[in-house]
Design an enzyme around this catalytic site. Structure first.
Site, mmCIF file in Angstrom:
data_model
loop_
_atom_site.group_PDB
_atom_site.id
_atom_site.type_symbol
_atom_site.label_atom_id
_atom_site.label_comp_id
_atom_site.label_asym_id
_atom_site.label_seq_id
_atom_site.Cartn_x
_atom_site.Cartn_y
_atom_site.Cartn_z
ATOM 1 N N GLU A 50 0.820 -1.198 0.000
ATOM 2 C CA GLU A 50 0.000 0.000 0.000
ATOM 3 C C GLU A 50 0.860 1.257 0.000
ATOM 4 O OE1 GLU A 50 -4.067 -1.609 2.160
ATOM 5 O OE2 GLU A 50 -2.507 -0.761 3.448
ATOM 6 N N CYS A 57 -0.954 5.964 10.059
ATOM 7 C CA CYS A 57 0.346 5.389 10.410
ATOM 8 C C CYS A 57 0.180 4.086 11.197
ATOM 9 C CB CYS A 57 1.136 6.394 11.248
ATOM 10 S SG CYS A 57 2.777 5.831 11.683
#
Length: 381
Positions: A99, A350
């Site tokens: 990703e 994150c």
């Protein structure tokens, strides 16, 4: 490089930096300036075929089409968050996908890219590490993420000027440990910095590492860019538990490597990433311990609220704890920012990047031990 074998796979020019392109052109008997032309067409203009390269001789284009290609990433999924964060799922073959994430802000556009299919570091707070590791990405697969994102975003915004860029910053903070894949990462960095490709400043390209000491020294020698170090604990005892890499590269050795890196770094400080995990590493006592730990290292801290993922067993720090922790660092004269949570509605925040990985590290066998560690570090003191 032989160009006569009919069975030889085509060379993907997307993965060659300027030096690599010069060697490729030399093997064809072409002048070095052809490498610059190819680089500009591929990276600045986003060319996907040789027919688009109108200032190249037709004979050269015909030769290229037989032995080379411009093979970008295959996109499996493209999601846009409510806050306009955009995440792509990229196929890297054999059942693996990684990703990348674009984060738009008023004064910058940051692309977070991956360097490995999975990650072998097994940090407790990271969804990628929970999936295990399959392989390193190639240079073409790494730079291909920037190539696809930049030109896709330009097209969506109606930008035709090759000098007008959407992406101003690149962070190698996606899936994987970049410094475990330096041979592929360095040519990708060269392209990011090259004015004939993306023309980014060394200050605007950041490599993040979990703390591989010898590899930090190698990055300093080969291509020093901005460095971000995942610290996440104020002492070896806690860091050993949440980041297994610390057992091989303890904090003292890591900080010494940071000091050496600063001699060639484009910035006069190291960025320390610090994930704020509720009840684990977010107390005022730990903040004061952290201040003492880094007192001799010019640095800034990026505090990152933990982003939960299924099976993590960990919780995000409260806003009160994050503010108190931040205040202690700021009062000690350490620049400290708290990262805004972006894209968590599409699992693009994150620590949430996971992709699809066929694990080759038998990580499943380690999951029982992982749960033991989580219980140990989250139990009331």
């Amino acid at each position: 490089m032989s160009v006569t074998s009919e069975n030889k796979p085509k060379t993907n020019l997307l993965g060659l930096d300027q030096e690599g392109l010069k060697q490729f052109c030399d093997s064809l008997g072409e002048k070095p300036f052809r490498a610059v032309q190819l680089e500009r067409w591929i990276h600045r203009r986003g060319a996907k075929t040789f027919d688009e390269m109108t200032d190249l001789a037709k004979s050269f284009r015909a030769k290229l089409s037989q032995i080379a290609e411009i093979k970008g990433p295959e996109i499996l999924c493209d999601k846009i968050s409510a806050d306009e964060t955009r995440k792509w799922l990229v196929d890297v073959g054999n059942g693996n996908a990684v990703e990348m994430v674009f984060i738009p802000e008023s004064n910058r556009g940051t692309l977070c890219i991956s360097t490995q299919a999975g990650c072998a570091m097994n940090c407790l707070f990271c969804s990628t590490g929970k999936q295990g590791f399959n392989r390193n990405l190639t240079t073409a697969e790494i730079i291909g993420q920037l190539w696809h994102a930049e030109h896709t975003l330009r097209q969506s915004r109606g930008i035709n000027d090759e000098n007008e860029r959407v992406i101003s910053n690149v962070v190698l903070m996606g899936m994987g440990e970049p410094l475990q894949n330096l041979d592929a990462v360095v040519p990708a960095l060269n392209l990011m910095l090259d004015d004939h490709a993306y023309g980014l400043s060394r200050r605007r390209v950041t490599v993040s590492t979990s703390g591989l000491v010898r590899q930090i020294d190698k990055l300093a020698e080969r291509c020093p860019v901005a460095l971000a170090v995942s610290l996440h604990a104020p002492n070896n005892e806690l860091r050993d538990k949440i980041m297994p890499v610390n057992k091989k590269h303890p904090i003292e050795d890591l900080l010494a490597a940071c000091q050496r890196y600063l001699k060639v770094a484009p910035r006069d400080f190291i960025t320390f990433e610090y994930i704020m995990i509720g009840g684990v590493n977010d107390s005022s006592k730990q903040a004061k311990e952290l201040v003492k730990l880094v007192e001799k290292v010019p640095c800034k801290f990026n505090l990152i609220p933990f982003n939960p993922f299924p099976g993590s067993g960990l919780e995000r720090s409260s806003e009160e704890n994050v503010k108190a922790f931040s205040s202690i660092l700021n009062d000690a004269g350490i620049v400290c920012t708290v990262r805004k949570v972006r894209g968590d509605d599409i699992d693009a925040a994150c620590g949430q990047l996971a992709g699809e990985i066929k694990d080759r590290t038998k990580l499943a066998e380690k999951r029982a031990q992982r749960q033991i560690l989580i219980k140990e570090i989250t139990k009331p003191q």
